[in-house]
Enzyme design. Structure first.
Site, mmCIF file in Angstrom:
data_model
loop_
_atom_site.group_PDB
_atom_site.id
_atom_site.type_symbol
_atom_site.label_atom_id
_atom_site.label_comp_id
_atom_site.label_asym_id
_atom_site.label_seq_id
_atom_site.Cartn_x
_atom_site.Cartn_y
_atom_site.Cartn_z
ATOM 1 N N ARG A 48 -33.305 -7.471 7.374
ATOM 2 C CA ARG A 48 -34.061 -7.113 6.183
ATOM 3 C C ARG A 48 -34.549 -8.319 5.384
ATOM 4 O O ARG A 48 -33.882 -9.343 5.318
ATOM 5 C CB ARG A 48 -33.215 -6.213 5.274
ATOM 6 C CG ARG A 48 -32.978 -4.837 5.872
ATOM 7 C CD ARG A 48 -31.929 -4.054 5.103
ATOM 8 N NE ARG A 48 -31.831 -2.703 5.654
ATOM 9 C CZ ARG A 48 -31.079 -2.370 6.710
ATOM 10 N NH1 ARG A 48 -30.363 -3.302 7.324
ATOM 11 N NH2 ARG A 48 -31.043 -1.130 7.138
ATOM 12 N N HIS A 88 -36.797 -5.406 10.498
ATOM 13 C CA HIS A 88 -37.054 -5.615 11.931
ATOM 14 C C HIS A 88 -38.538 -5.825 12.269
ATOM 15 O O HIS A 88 -39.009 -5.401 13.309
ATOM 16 C CB HIS A 88 -36.521 -4.426 12.718
ATOM 17 C CG HIS A 88 -35.031 -4.417 12.906
ATOM 18 N ND1 HIS A 88 -34.237 -5.497 12.608
ATOM 19 C CD2 HIS A 88 -34.201 -3.436 13.365
ATOM 20 C CE1 HIS A 88 -32.982 -5.189 12.869
ATOM 21 N NE2 HIS A 88 -32.914 -3.956 13.324
ATOM 22 N N HIS A 104 -31.693 -6.671 20.989
ATOM 23 C CA HIS A 104 -31.106 -5.503 20.316
ATOM 24 C C HIS A 104 -30.604 -4.444 21.300
ATOM 25 O O HIS A 104 -30.843 -3.256 21.100
ATOM 26 C CB HIS A 104 -32.134 -4.893 19.359
ATOM 27 C CG HIS A 104 -31.544 -4.058 18.262
ATOM 28 N ND1 HIS A 104 -31.037 -2.800 18.473
ATOM 29 C CD2 HIS A 104 -31.397 -4.309 16.938
ATOM 30 C CE1 HIS A 104 -30.604 -2.294 17.325
ATOM 31 N NE2 HIS A 104 -30.813 -3.195 16.374
ATOM 32 N N GLU A 123 -26.178 -8.477 17.456
ATOM 33 C CA GLU A 123 -27.466 -9.141 17.257
ATOM 34 C C GLU A 123 -27.257 -10.558 16.732
ATOM 35 O O GLU A 123 -26.864 -10.749 15.594
ATOM 36 C CB GLU A 123 -28.321 -8.344 16.274
ATOM 37 C CG GLU A 123 -28.447 -6.867 16.609
ATOM 38 C CD GLU A 123 -28.844 -6.038 15.398
ATOM 39 O OE1 GLU A 123 -29.830 -6.413 14.720
ATOM 40 O OE2 GLU A 123 -28.174 -5.029 15.122
#
Length: 338
Positions: A77, A103, A174, A302
């Site tokens: 974010r 993203h 991801h 991630e």
């Protein structure tokens, strides 16, 4: 190596590239989103799929939850979708509750067709051009992704980017991992090589604090079951600092299947690791081998620079300038138990 057309997206052909090795490991990669569609590892008991995905391309544009994709230009974010760089303030698309940028926003790399640059039995290289102003980002960005399948079952990922104007870049892979091949990930065991994490507000934006994991539910400094608590947080990895500006791979996490048949180590050049146990997952259609993906069906690990770092001065930076090369290296190393 096998390359075949598996569909079309936005009037462009989508191809799947299959990498395989002599040990029996196999990785299927889509040019759409640079997605790892399936990752199969060889066990004494047979082959096992260890990532969430679908058996074909068709469901991905509608039903995927970033399964196996490359995220960009900026993973995680950016608060209010806004950041300042060199005296200029940039407004990014707000796709997270209409407030924050998540993203990569409207121009997400995970939902675009990448170009196939090069491929062999053991690797594939993909490229994507992101124009100046894409989702509000400054600078035309050239991104590349190279997947390499290494014996026995290691997936090495190299991400690079260059720009013709100062910008920010923070890419990641991801995949959601389920080392059992089915069910929930709750009873997997996890260790994260991190003594600190970055707490967040209710809207998942970091507060700016860097807090000890000790005496919190986020203490994974020793291998133990993940459990059913909702997890979506960035860990501050314990890693050596280099003196020459390069970042060698360091151990970030270890994940072990409930039956202890397989374990996966994550090694990375990055300072942070977002651990998300998929508690929001609820996919309407069957996934690989007919699996139904409900809450906590898989674990995303991630590797990244810290979330919202352009707006937090003491967080690791993601600025990229002309003449510089952004590089991110991550390896998912599988070990099979005898």
């Amino acid at each position: 190596m096998n390359i075949r057309e598996v569909g079309r997206f936005d009037h462009q052909p989508v191809h799947e590239i299959e990498l395989a090795n002599s040990a029996g490991a196999k990785v299927c990669i889509l040019t759409w989103g640079a997605v790892v569609r399936d990752f199969i590892v060889p066990l004494p008991s047979g082959l096992r799929s260890v990532v969430l995905g679908f058996d074909s391309f068709d469901p991905y544009p509608i039903h995927s939850r970033s399964f196996g994709a490359i995220i960009g230009r900026f993973v995680n974010r950016v608060a209010d979708g806004r950041f300042s760089l060199d005296g200029h303030t940039y407004q990014l698309t707000r796709n997270d509750g209409g407030i924050h940028h998540l993203h990569g926003g409207a121009g997400a790399f995970s939902k675009r067709v990448w170009s196939l640059v090069d491929a062999s039995n053991s690797h594939v290289s993909l490229a994507l051009l992101s124009q100046d102003g894409d989702s509000g980002y400054p600078g035309t960005l050239q991104a590349t992704c190279t997947y390499s399948l290494i014996e026995v079952a290691t997936l090495a990922i190299k991400l690079t980017a260059t720009t013709e104007r100062a910008t920010i870049v923070n890419l990641t892979h991801h995949s959601y991992f389920n080392l059992a091949g089915s069910g929930q990930a709750d009873t997997h065991k996890l260790r994260v090589n991190a003594d600190f994490y970055t707490p967040v507000r209710r809207d998942s934006i970091p507060t700016g604090e860097i807090r000890l994991v000790q005496r919190t539910p986020l203490d994974f400094t020793r291998l133990h079951e993940i459990g059913s608590t909702d997890i979506d947080i960035n860990f501050v990895l314990n890693r050596p600092l280099s003196s020459d500006g390069t970042e060698p791979l360091a151990h970030a996490a270890t994940l072990r299947s409930p039956d202890e048949a397989v374990a996966m180590e994550v090694w990375t050049s990055e300072p942070g690791l977002q651990v998300y146990n998929g508690f929001k997952l609820d996919v309407d259609i069957p996934g690989i081998n007919g699996e139904r993906y409900k809450a906590r069906a898989g674990l995303a690990l991630e590797t990244q620079h810290f979330p919202n770092n352009p707006n937090v001065p003491h967080f690791s930076r993601s600025t990229l300038r002309p003449g510089e090369i952004y590089e991110q290296h991550t390896e998912y190393r599988f070990r099979m138990q005898q």
